[in-house]
Design an enzyme around this catalytic site. Structure first.
Site, PDB file in Angstrom:
ATOM      1  N   ASP A 173       0.861  -1.176   0.000  1.00 55.16           N
ATOM      2  CA  ASP A 173       0.000   0.000   0.000  1.00 55.16           C
ATOM      3  C   ASP A 173       0.904   1.234   0.000  1.00 55.16           C
ATOM      4  OD1 ASP A 173      -2.326   1.603   0.299  1.00 55.16           O
ATOM      5  OD2 ASP A 173      -2.042   1.630   2.461  1.00 55.16           O
ATOM      6  N   LEU A 174       0.350   2.406  -0.264  1.00 53.74           N
ATOM      7  CA  LEU A 174       1.142   3.635  -0.268  1.00 53.74           C
ATOM      8  C   LEU A 174       0.897   4.485   0.977  1.00 53.74           C
ATOM      9  CD1 LEU A 174       0.968   4.863  -3.999  1.00 53.74           C
ATOM     10  CD2 LEU A 174       2.952   3.963  -2.769  1.00 53.74           C
ATOM     11  N   ASP A 175      -0.258   5.147   1.020  1.00 51.22           N
ATOM     12  CA  ASP A 175      -0.538   6.111   2.091  1.00 51.22           C
ATOM     13  C   ASP A 175      -0.667   5.422   3.439  1.00 51.22           C
ATOM     14  OD1 ASP A 175      -1.191   8.767   0.514  1.00 51.22           O
ATOM     15  OD2 ASP A 175      -2.199   7.149  -0.550  1.00 51.22           O
ATOM     16  N   ASP A 198      -2.088  -0.426   6.101  1.00 50.52           N
ATOM     17  CA  ASP A 198      -2.366   0.211   7.387  1.00 50.52           C
ATOM     18  C   ASP A 198      -3.845   0.379   7.702  1.00 50.52           C
ATOM     19  OD1 ASP A 198      -2.446   2.304   5.252  1.00 50.52           O
ATOM     20  OD2 ASP A 198      -2.935   3.596   6.960  1.00 50.52           O
TER      21      ASP A 198
END
Length: 286
Positions: A61-63, A238
């Site tokens: 994932d990124l954010d 997250d």
């Protein structure tokens, strides 16, 4: 210790919020051995070591995972250190690395820059994909444009609210206006029902999007293709939107790594923040 701390022999425990989980730390045990025990099922989460990625396919994932969450999502961009790390990881894993994000592929490209062109990407919560330069996307429903206009009108009442338009979704962020959370969620629920869109809640945001996809669907699809087929999936994320990805990894014999505050989760491992994720990945890429 705060949030319900106690001492048990040579160990100390601390609860988080009193509902989801607690951390156990024992004297003489390194930070890498910190154990997270979800309150619901009692399955311990530990920090992953570099061996978790041996022979695995890695989904990131990124954010909130590789990048810290910030108030203005349009300002997020990968730093040079992260770009170099992603490149090394892709080489180390022989191409078995993909970005799986709620962001659109257009946004992922903007955030990562040229390195993203060399990766498998799944964006918009599993609704669009790019593999070896071939892009697969659904038709954008006109209802999204109407919903975006209505969300912008709603957001105009408080300067702390932001509307983020994506290729297959529109998100209302209220990180800078937490007092409006209940009202914002209620409004989004009504809009989603009226327009036939899927409602997706995240960290201090809510999104209306095209239905039919999630991060578990994305991982299953990617795992059916070489060079990932036949390997063990590991997904690092997250948010609650990452839970379908954790569940799919478990179903396929792999594991999820939860980033951030401990909570009820299908993940098997835990890292406290994006900096810890990068340190773990740096070690794995060495």
């Amino acid at each position: 210790m705060q949030n319900g701390a106690s001492e048990i022999g040579n160990c100390a425990s601390a609860s988080f919020g009193g509902t989801f989980a607690f951390v156990v730390r024992c004297n003489g045990v390194s930070r890498d051995k910190e154990v997270i025990i979800p309150a619901d099922d009692g399955i311990a989460l530990t920090r992953p070591d570099r061996t978790l990625l041996l022979g695995a396919s890695l989904f990131l994932d990124l954010d909130g995972t590789l990048l810290e969450l910030i108030d203005e999502p349009d300002q997020v961009a990968a730093d040079e250190a992260l770009v170099r790390l992603i490149g090394r990881l892709s080489d180390r894993l022989e191409g078995r690395l993909a970005i799986v994000s709620g962001r659109s592929i257009e946004q992922i490209d903007r955030i990562l820059g040229p390195v993203g062109q060399n990766l498998a990407l799944s964006g918009s919560h599993g609704n669009e994909h790019r593999w070896n330069g071939v892009l697969a996307q659904p038709i954008r429903p006109p209802a999204l444009d109407t919903a975006a206009l209505q969300l912008r009108t709603f957001a105009d009442r408080d300067p702390g609210m932001l509307v983020e338009e994506k290729s297959y979704g529109v998100a209302l962020h209220y990180r800078m206006a937490p007092a409006v959370e209940d009202e914002a969620l209620a409004f989004a629920v009504r809009l989603a029902a009226y327009h036939g869109l899927e409602l997706q809640e995240g960290k201090m945001m809510v999104e209306l999007r095209v239905g039919g996809g999630n991060k578990g669907v994305a991982i299953k699809r990617l795992m059916a293709r070489p060079p990932m087929a036949g390997t063990r999936p590991v997904f690092v994320g997250d948010d609650r939107t990452d839970e379908p990805g954790f569940e799919m990894c478990r179903e396929l014999g792999g594991a999820g790594v939860l980033v951030g505050q401990p909570r009820e989760t299908a993940a098997s491992y835990y890292l406290p923040d994006p900096q810890a994720v990068r340190e773990w990945l740096e070690d794995a890429a060495a």
